[in-house]
Motif scaffolding. Structure first.
Motif, PDB file in Angstrom:
ATOM      1  N   GLY A   1       0.780  -1.220   0.000  1.00 39.58           N
ATOM      2  CA  GLY A   1       0.000   0.000   0.000  1.00 39.58           C
ATOM      3  C   GLY A   1       0.818   1.279   0.000  1.00 39.58           C
ATOM      4  N   GLN A   2       2.106   1.167  -0.279  1.00 42.07           N
ATOM      5  CA  GLN A   2       2.975   2.339  -0.248  1.00 42.07           C
ATOM      6  C   GLN A   2       3.575   2.617  -1.621  1.00 42.07           C
ATOM      7  OE1 GLN A   2       5.915   1.559   2.775  1.00 42.07           O
ATOM      8  NE2 GLN A   2       4.447   1.717   4.441  1.00 42.07           N
ATOM      9  N   GLU A   3       4.056   3.837  -1.803  1.00 40.09           N
ATOM     10  CA  GLU A   3       4.762   4.177  -3.029  1.00 40.09           C
ATOM     11  C   GLU A   3       6.207   3.671  -2.942  1.00 40.09           C
ATOM     12  OE1 GLU A   3       2.339   8.269  -4.210  1.00 40.09           O
ATOM     13  OE2 GLU A   3       4.488   8.334  -3.859  1.00 40.09           O
ATOM     14  N   ARG A   4       6.787   3.475  -4.110  1.00 36.28           N
ATOM     15  CA  ARG A   4       8.186   3.063  -4.147  1.00 36.28           C
ATOM     16  C   ARG A   4       9.069   4.200  -3.635  1.00 36.28           C
ATOM     17  NH1 ARG A   4      10.106   0.364  -9.573  1.00 36.28           N
ATOM     18  NH2 ARG A   4       9.738   2.466 -10.410  1.00 36.28           N
ATOM     19  N   GLU A   5      10.066   3.815  -2.859  1.00 38.72           N
ATOM     20  CA  GLU A   5      10.967   4.824  -2.293  1.00 38.72           C
ATOM     21  C   GLU A   5      12.415   4.389  -2.439  1.00 38.72           C
ATOM     22  OE1 GLU A   5      10.452   5.266   1.912  1.00 38.72           O
ATOM     23  OE2 GLU A   5      10.663   3.127   2.320  1.00 38.72           O
ATOM     24  N   GLY A   6      13.282   5.360  -2.579  1.00 39.41           N
ATOM     25  CA  GLY A   6      14.701   5.077  -2.644  1.00 39.41           C
ATOM     26  C   GLY A   6      15.239   4.701  -1.280  1.00 39.41           C
ATOM     27  N   VAL A   7      16.062   3.677  -1.221  1.00 45.35           N
ATOM     28  CA  VAL A   7      16.634   3.189   0.024  1.00 45.35           C
ATOM     29  C   VAL A   7      18.117   3.559   0.112  1.00 45.35           C
ATOM     30  CG1 VAL A   7      17.187   1.126   1.355  1.00 45.35           C
ATOM     31  CG2 VAL A   7      15.001   1.286   0.159  1.00 45.35           C
ATOM     32  N   ALA A   8      18.840   3.274  -0.966  1.00 49.49           N
ATOM     33  CA  ALA A   8      20.277   3.545  -0.983  1.00 49.49           C
ATOM     34  C   ALA A   8      20.738   3.687  -2.418  1.00 49.49           C
ATOM     35  CB  ALA A   8      21.051   2.417  -0.299  1.00 49.49           C
ATOM     36  N   GLY A   9      21.739   4.520  -2.631  1.00 48.42           N
ATOM     37  CA  GLY A   9      22.277   4.720  -3.971  1.00 48.42           C
ATOM     38  C   GLY A   9      23.776   4.934  -3.923  1.00 48.42           C
ATOM     39  N   ILE A  10      24.419   4.606  -5.045  1.00 48.31           N
ATOM     40  CA  ILE A  10      25.867   4.820  -5.162  1.00 48.31           C
ATOM     41  C   ILE A  10      26.142   5.351  -6.558  1.00 48.31           C
ATOM     42  CG2 ILE A  10      26.226   2.383  -5.794  1.00 48.31           C
ATOM     43  CD1 ILE A  10      28.963   2.560  -4.379  1.00 48.31           C
ATOM     44  N   ASP A  11      26.991   6.385  -6.656  1.00 52.32           N
ATOM     45  CA  ASP A  11      27.259   6.932  -7.983  1.00 52.32           C
ATOM     46  C   ASP A  11      28.587   6.403  -8.514  1.00 52.32           C
ATOM     47  OD1 ASP A  11      28.235  10.333  -6.949  1.00 52.32           O
ATOM     48  OD2 ASP A  11      29.344   8.444  -6.892  1.00 52.32           O
ATOM     49  N   VAL A  12      28.923   6.814  -9.728  1.00 53.08           N
ATOM     50  CA  VAL A  12      30.111   6.279 -10.390  1.00 53.08           C
ATOM     51  C   VAL A  12      31.401   6.650  -9.658  1.00 53.08           C
ATOM     52  CG1 VAL A  12      29.126   6.083 -12.685  1.00 53.08           C
ATOM     53  CG2 VAL A  12      30.139   8.264 -11.952  1.00 53.08           C
ATOM     54  N   ASN A  13      31.329   7.676  -8.806  1.00 55.02           N
ATOM     55  CA  ASN A  13      32.500   8.061  -8.019  1.00 55.02           C
ATOM     56  C   ASN A  13      32.569   7.321  -6.688  1.00 55.02           C
ATOM     57  OD1 ASN A  13      33.380  10.069  -9.912  1.00 55.02           O
ATOM     58  ND2 ASN A  13      31.699  11.359  -9.180  1.00 55.02           N
ATOM     59  N   GLY A  14      31.587   6.463  -6.442  1.00 57.86           N
ATOM     60  CA  GLY A  14      31.571   5.696  -5.198  1.00 57.86           C
ATOM     61  C   GLY A  14      30.891   6.378  -4.041  1.00 57.86           C
ATOM     62  N   GLU A  15      30.327   7.545  -4.269  1.00 59.45           N
ATOM     63  CA  GLU A  15      29.625   8.238  -3.195  1.00 59.45           C
ATOM     64  C   GLU A  15      28.290   7.563  -2.935  1.00 59.45           C
ATOM     65  OE1 GLU A  15      31.490  12.695  -3.693  1.00 59.45           O
ATOM     66  OE2 GLU A  15      29.515  12.348  -2.817  1.00 59.45           O
ATOM     67  N   LYS A  16      27.977   7.364  -1.658  1.00 56.03           N
ATOM     68  CA  LYS A  16      26.784   6.631  -1.262  1.00 56.03           C
ATOM     69  C   LYS A  16      25.796   7.567  -0.576  1.00 56.03           C
ATOM     70  CE  LYS A  16      29.724   2.614  -0.470  1.00 56.03           C
ATOM     71  NZ  LYS A  16      30.177   1.579   0.496  1.00 56.03           N
ATOM     72  N   VAL A  17      24.525   7.293  -0.803  1.00 59.38           N
ATOM     73  CA  VAL A  17      23.461   8.019  -0.127  1.00 59.38           C
ATOM     74  C   VAL A  17      22.447   7.026   0.401  1.00 59.38           C
ATOM     75  CG1 VAL A  17      23.726  10.174  -1.400  1.00 59.38           C
ATOM     76  CG2 VAL A  17      22.268   8.379  -2.331  1.00 59.38           C
ATOM     77  N   TYR A  18      21.819   7.385   1.512  1.00 66.82           N
ATOM     78  CA  TYR A  18      20.849   6.508   2.158  1.00 66.82           C
ATOM     79  C   TYR A  18      19.619   7.292   2.576  1.00 66.82           C
ATOM     80  CZ  TYR A  18      24.837   3.348   2.639  1.00 66.82           C
ATOM     81  OH  TYR A  18      25.912   2.533   2.387  1.00 66.82           O
ATOM     82  N   ALA A  19      18.484   6.606   2.555  1.00 65.78           N
ATOM     83  CA  ALA A  19      17.285   7.170   3.149  1.00 65.78           C
ATOM     84  C   ALA A  19      17.505   7.277   4.655  1.00 65.78           C
ATOM     85  CB  ALA A  19      16.094   6.277   2.845  1.00 65.78           C
ATOM     86  N   ASP A  20      16.864   8.283   5.260  1.00 62.08           N
ATOM     87  CA  ASP A  20      17.087   8.537   6.679  1.00 62.08           C
ATOM     88  C   ASP A  20      16.779   7.316   7.553  1.00 62.08           C
ATOM     89  OD1 ASP A  20      15.925  12.010   6.638  1.00 62.08           O
ATOM     90  OD2 ASP A  20      17.870  11.101   6.124  1.00 62.08           O
ATOM     91  N   ASP A  21      15.731   6.582   7.209  1.00 60.05           N
ATOM     92  CA  ASP A  21      15.315   5.501   8.106  1.00 60.05           C
ATOM     93  C   ASP A  21      16.131   4.224   7.961  1.00 60.05           C
ATOM     94  OD1 ASP A  21      12.280   4.370   6.387  1.00 60.05           O
ATOM     95  OD2 ASP A  21      14.263   4.925   5.656  1.00 60.05           O
ATOM     96  N   VAL A  22      17.083   4.195   7.041  1.00 59.63           N
ATOM     97  CA  VAL A  22      17.978   3.031   6.942  1.00 59.63           C
ATOM     98  C   VAL A  22      19.422   3.391   7.243  1.00 59.63           C
ATOM     99  CG1 VAL A  22      16.445   2.009   5.227  1.00 59.63           C
ATOM    100  CG2 VAL A  22      18.517   3.190   4.472  1.00 59.63           C
ATOM    101  N   GLN A  23      19.688   4.682   7.378  1.00 59.58           N
ATOM    102  CA  GLN A  23      21.046   5.137   7.666  1.00 59.58           C
ATOM    103  C   GLN A  23      21.576   4.436   8.911  1.00 59.58           C
ATOM    104  OE1 GLN A  23      22.751   7.848   5.873  1.00 59.58           O
ATOM    105  NE2 GLN A  23      24.502   7.066   6.983  1.00 59.58           N
ATOM    106  N   GLY A  24      22.762   3.870   8.800  1.00 60.59           N
ATOM    107  CA  GLY A  24      23.356   3.172   9.933  1.00 60.59           C
ATOM    108  C   GLY A  24      22.958   1.711  10.040  1.00 60.59           C
ATOM    109  N   ARG A  25      21.966   1.296   9.277  1.00 56.56           N
ATOM    110  CA  ARG A  25      21.526  -0.119   9.302  1.00 56.56           C
ATOM    111  C   ARG A  25      21.800  -0.822   7.980  1.00 56.56           C
ATOM    112  NH1 ARG A  25      16.345  -1.400   9.795  1.00 56.56           N
ATOM    113  NH2 ARG A  25      15.524   0.498   8.835  1.00 56.56           N
TER     114      ARG A  25
END
Length: 120
Positions: free
Chosen positions: A39-63
């Motif tokens: 019942g939810q929309e798709r959401e981004g959880v984690a991403g990595i770019d070609v330079n190796g930089e990583k990003v995380y959704a707030d609720d998964v950061q650290g996990r």
């Protein structure tokens, strides 16, 4: 860029861990993991770019940890301290469009998804 089917989903108890994998090739900007819960929309959880930089959704950061093994063309998502609210269909994606690696608009290719179920 292409992605192949994800593996590693399953059912675990709260506090457990899982590692998701998918085979990717030829991405030019971002690789990412998305999820869609019931019942939810798709959401981004984690991403990595070609330079190796990583990003995380707030609720998964650290996990959750996103990583890539370029020799194996494989993208991973290590998930720990799982919670029932992490229950969702998880998909990997590869993208060439400009933008933040948690934005759907960046991505051109999507896997079929693998189910993760976390019980309390």
């Amino acid at each position: 860029s292409q992605v192949q089917s994800e593996t590693g989903g399953g059912s675990v108890e709260s506090g457990g861990s899982l590692r998701l994998s998918c085979i990717t090739s030829g991405y030019t900007h971002c690789l990412g993991w998305f999820r869609q819960g019931p019942g939810q929309e798709r959401e981004g959880v984690a991403g990595i770019d070609v330079n190796g930089e990583k990003v995380y959704a707030d609720d998964v950061q650290g996990r959750f940890i996103i990583s890539i093994d370029n020799a194996k063309d494989t993208l991973y998502l290590e998930m720990s301290s799982l919670k029932p609210e992490d229950t969702a269909m998880y998909s990997c994606a590869a993208g060439a469009n400009d933008g933040y690696c948690l934005w759907e608009s960046v991505y051109n290719y999507w896997g079929q998804g693998t189910q993760v179920t976390v019980s309390s």
